[in-house]
Motif scaffolding. Structure first.
Motif, short mmCIF file in Angstrom:
data_model
loop_
_atom_site.label_atom_id
_atom_site.label_comp_id
_atom_site.label_asym_id
_atom_site.label_seq_id
_atom_site.Cartn_x
_atom_site.Cartn_y
_atom_site.Cartn_z
N VAL A 65 0.79 -1.25 0.00
CA VAL A 65 0.00 0.00 0.00
C VAL A 65 0.82 1.29 0.00
O VAL A 65 0.25 2.37 -0.17
N SER A 66 2.14 1.20 0.16
CA SER A 66 2.90 2.46 0.21
C SER A 66 3.26 2.99 -1.18
O SER A 66 3.85 4.06 -1.28
N VAL A 67 2.93 2.24 -2.23
CA VAL A 67 3.20 2.77 -3.57
C VAL A 67 2.02 3.64 -4.03
O VAL A 67 0.98 3.68 -3.37
N ASP A 68 2.18 4.29 -5.17
CA ASP A 68 1.09 5.11 -5.69
C ASP A 68 -0.01 4.27 -6.34
O ASP A 68 -1.18 4.61 -6.28
N LEU A 69 0.42 3.20 -7.01
CA LEU A 69 -0.56 2.41 -7.77
C LEU A 69 -0.24 0.93 -7.63
O LEU A 69 0.88 0.49 -7.92
N VAL A 70 -1.24 0.17 -7.20
CA VAL A 70 -1.12 -1.30 -7.19
C VAL A 70 -2.06 -1.83 -8.27
O VAL A 70 -3.22 -1.42 -8.34
N VAL A 71 -1.54 -2.69 -9.13
CA VAL A 71 -2.42 -3.35 -10.11
C VAL A 71 -2.48 -4.82 -9.74
O VAL A 71 -1.43 -5.46 -9.55
N THR A 72 -3.69 -5.35 -9.61
CA THR A 72 -3.81 -6.79 -9.33
C THR A 72 -4.26 -7.50 -10.59
O THR A 72 -4.91 -6.92 -11.47
N SER A 73 -3.89 -8.78 -10.67
CA SER A 73 -4.29 -9.58 -11.83
C SER A 73 -4.96 -10.85 -11.33
O SER A 73 -4.42 -11.55 -10.48
N GLY A 74 -6.16 -11.14 -11.85
CA GLY A 74 -6.81 -12.42 -11.60
C GLY A 74 -7.77 -12.42 -10.42
O GLY A 74 -7.80 -11.49 -9.61
N GLY A 75 -8.56 -13.49 -10.40
CA GLY A 75 -9.48 -13.70 -9.28
C GLY A 75 -10.75 -12.88 -9.34
O GLY A 75 -11.30 -12.49 -8.32
N LEU A 76 -11.25 -12.62 -10.56
CA LEU A 76 -12.47 -11.83 -10.69
C LEU A 76 -13.67 -12.66 -11.16
O LEU A 76 -14.74 -12.12 -11.39
N GLY A 77 -13.44 -13.94 -11.34
CA GLY A 77 -14.48 -14.77 -11.96
C GLY A 77 -15.65 -15.04 -11.03
O GLY A 77 -15.76 -14.50 -9.94
N PRO A 78 -16.54 -15.97 -11.49
CA PRO A 78 -17.78 -16.24 -10.74
C PRO A 78 -17.61 -17.32 -9.66
O PRO A 78 -18.53 -17.56 -8.90
N THR A 79 -16.45 -17.96 -9.59
CA THR A 79 -16.36 -19.13 -8.71
C THR A 79 -15.90 -18.77 -7.30
O THR A 79 -15.42 -17.65 -7.05
N HIS A 80 -15.99 -19.75 -6.40
CA HIS A 80 -15.69 -19.51 -4.98
C HIS A 80 -14.24 -19.07 -4.75
O HIS A 80 -13.95 -18.42 -3.77
N ASP A 81 -13.33 -19.47 -5.69
CA ASP A 81 -11.92 -19.14 -5.47
C ASP A 81 -11.53 -17.81 -6.15
O ASP A 81 -10.35 -17.51 -6.29
N ASP A 82 -12.50 -17.05 -6.62
CA ASP A 82 -12.22 -15.73 -7.19
C ASP A 82 -12.52 -14.69 -6.11
O ASP A 82 -13.68 -14.29 -5.91
N ARG A 83 -11.50 -14.26 -5.39
CA ARG A 83 -11.74 -13.48 -4.16
C ARG A 83 -11.05 -12.12 -4.16
O ARG A 83 -10.98 -11.47 -3.12
N THR A 84 -10.52 -11.68 -5.29
CA THR A 84 -9.74 -10.44 -5.27
C THR A 84 -10.58 -9.23 -4.90
O THR A 84 -10.16 -8.38 -4.12
N ILE A 85 -11.80 -9.16 -5.47
CA ILE A 85 -12.64 -7.98 -5.20
C ILE A 85 -12.95 -7.89 -3.70
O ILE A 85 -12.86 -6.81 -3.10
N ALA A 86 -13.28 -9.03 -3.09
CA ALA A 86 -13.60 -9.03 -1.65
C ALA A 86 -12.37 -8.61 -0.85
O ALA A 86 -12.48 -7.85 0.12
N ALA A 87 -11.18 -9.09 -1.27
CA ALA A 87 -9.96 -8.74 -0.54
C ALA A 87 -9.66 -7.25 -0.67
O ALA A 87 -9.28 -6.58 0.30
N VAL A 88 -9.86 -6.72 -1.86
CA VAL A 88 -9.59 -5.28 -2.09
C VAL A 88 -10.57 -4.44 -1.27
O VAL A 88 -10.18 -3.44 -0.65
N ALA A 89 -11.84 -4.86 -1.20
CA ALA A 89 -12.82 -4.12 -0.40
C ALA A 89 -12.40 -4.14 1.07
O ALA A 89 -12.52 -3.12 1.77
N GLU A 90 -11.86 -5.29 1.50
CA GLU A 90 -11.42 -5.39 2.90
C GLU A 90 -10.28 -4.40 3.18
O GLU A 90 -10.30 -3.68 4.17
N VAL A 91 -9.32 -4.33 2.25
CA VAL A 91 -8.18 -3.42 2.47
C VAL A 91 -8.59 -1.96 2.27
O VAL A 91 -8.00 -1.05 2.88
#
Ligand code: ATP
Length: 425
Positions: A65-91
């Motif tokens: 989080v100390s950089v200006d921009l973090v880009v994440t790749s993957g984990g946006l799909g419909p299945t149970h193991d696609d959790r990036t959006i939930a993790a980003v909301a948490e942070v």
């Protein structure tokens, strides 16, 4: 990794996916993003790969989080193991909310897909809803596949762009990101570096390093990387616009010392240069390939417009095919063997006869791991180029495993064509 005033904006990439940590999928997205960051003038500080587990993604984001921009790749799909959006909301410390326009767009897309394949539309409902949940306040990037991307500020200050995993989706969405105001402000602040690429063939990395040192090195404020890749040596000189003159002087020094060995000053593929060189003569090309078994022709065919030059090829792995389709004589095979200068010459001439091409290039070698001898060790490869103007043979012994020998043999054949079809000066 602090965000400093007046410094280039800093960036980090968070790659998610168990399949990447397990070595089942080779990560292509961080390389693409690294090149894009360099092009735009960002300073890429970290690339981190984590599993699909939400707590791992959260931990990874918090490290960055100390950089200006973090880009994440993957984990946006419909299945149970696609959790990036939930993790980003948490942070970001915000709840997830349903984004109605995205749900409508995804429903529309999956309805068409379901109709085409005869799958009940209802089977998509839960997945579509999940993919339409975005962190409150996020900027939503329209789906390229079926999942939207989002841009959101993390708790800690970094802007986070969440992009899909499939490389073609990530690349398309990366371009859409340009419309996001906070991202475009960072791009503006970055300001692209001046850069010049020089691609060198036919000399050693040390010789290039010497030419670099003799040209004054990075004394004038340039930042140069010298990297050997696929038999060529790539020199990338970068500089802040204020050091443009130093960049020009260094490039001039390298040009003077490396001369014609610099064959390209852009990043167009080698195959494009081959097509251009043969096409400029108004000629056509065919390949006769033994150990590369079609790699040369296939690499040329990867370039749009190849059909103007490439007429075909013969994969002549067995001696019978060399004899029956390319006319390599029993006498040549018996006296010199299938891996020989004589067989290579007969193959290149034979493929011209068989296809009517103006130019024939041939490759015959021992890719290994078996089949070598004292006289012809594994890695021995013979090449021949036959044109309306010249007959040119070449022979090398390459190090490396079977895959390397085949790849480098194809690359050598392509360079051979590129170098020797040009009109005499
Ligand atoms: P989808 O909606 O297709 O599930 P996603 O955003 O959820 O997309 P993932 O599920 O993480 O992405 O990955 C989907 C596929 O994309 C992977 O199986 C893999 O083939 C490819 N992929 C993901 N990440 C990468 C990567 N870093 N490099 C190359 N390919 C990748």
């Amino acid at each position: 990794m602090s965000r400093g005033d007046g410094e280039r904006p800093s960036a980090a990439v968070l790659v998610t996916g168990n399949e990447i940590l397990l070595g089942l999928t080779q990560d292509r997205n961080s390389g693409y993003l690294a090149r894009e960051f360099d092009r735009l003038g960002f300073s890429l500080r970290r690339v981190l790969t984590v599993s699909d587990a939400q707590d791992e993604i959260v931990r990874g984001l918090r490290e960055l989080v100390s950089v200006d921009l973090v880009v994440t790749s993957g984990g946006l799909g419909p299945t149970h193991d696609d959790r990036t959006i939930a993790a980003v909301a948490e942070v970001a410390d915000v709840p997830l909310e349903l984004h109605e326009p995205t749900l409508a767009a995804i429903n529309d897309r999956t309805a068409g897909f379901a109709r085409q394949r005869g799958i009940p539309v209802s089977s998509f409902e839960a997945g579509n809803r999940k993919q339409s949940l975005v962190p409150r306040g996020a900027y939503v990037l329209a789906p390229v596949g079926t999942a939207p991307g989002v841009v959101v500020a993390l708790d800690g200050g970094a802007l986070c762009a969440v992009l899909p995993g499939p490389p073609w989706e990530l690349e398309r969405m990366w371009h859409d990101l340009a419309r996001e105001p906070r991202f475009s402000r960072l791009v503006e602040r970055a300001g692209a570096l001046d850069r010049q690429i020089l691609r060198v063939y036919g000399t050693s990395e040390s010789a290039v390093a010497n030419a670099f040192a003799e040209s004054g090195g990075d004394e004038g404020g340039t930042v140069t990387s010298i990297c050997a890749r696929r038999l060529e040596i790539e020199v990338l000189v970068r500089a802040e616009p204020a050091h443009r003159a130093a960049l020009d002087a260094l490039v001039a020094g390298l040009r003077e010392r490396l001369g014609e060995r610099i064959y390209a000053t852009d990043d167009r593929p080698l195959e494009a240069y081959v097509l251009e060189a043969v096409g400029a003569r108004g000629w056509t090309l065919a390949a006769a390939e033994s150990c590369t078994a079609g790699l040369v022709a296939s690499r040329i065919a990867a370039i749009p417009g190849a059909s103007a030059v490439l007429v075909g090829g013969v994969v002549s792995y067995a001696n019978e095919v060399k004899r029956d389709l390319l006319g390599v004589s029993e006498a040549v095979l018996a006296a010199h063997g299938a891996v020989s200068a004589e067989a290579a010459a007969a193959m290149a001439q034979g493929v011209r006869r068989a296809t009517g091409a103006d130019v024939g290039v041939s490759v015959t070698g021992i890719a290994g791991p078996e089949g070598g001898s004292e006289e012809k060790p594994v890695g021995t490869v013979f090449f021949h180029l036959s044109t309306p103007e010249l007959e040119h043979g070449h022979h090398v012994v390459m190090p490396g495993g079977r895959g390397d020998v085949r790849d480098w043999a194809a690359t050598t054949a392509l360079h051979l064509v590129r170098m020797h079809v040009a009109a005499p000066a």
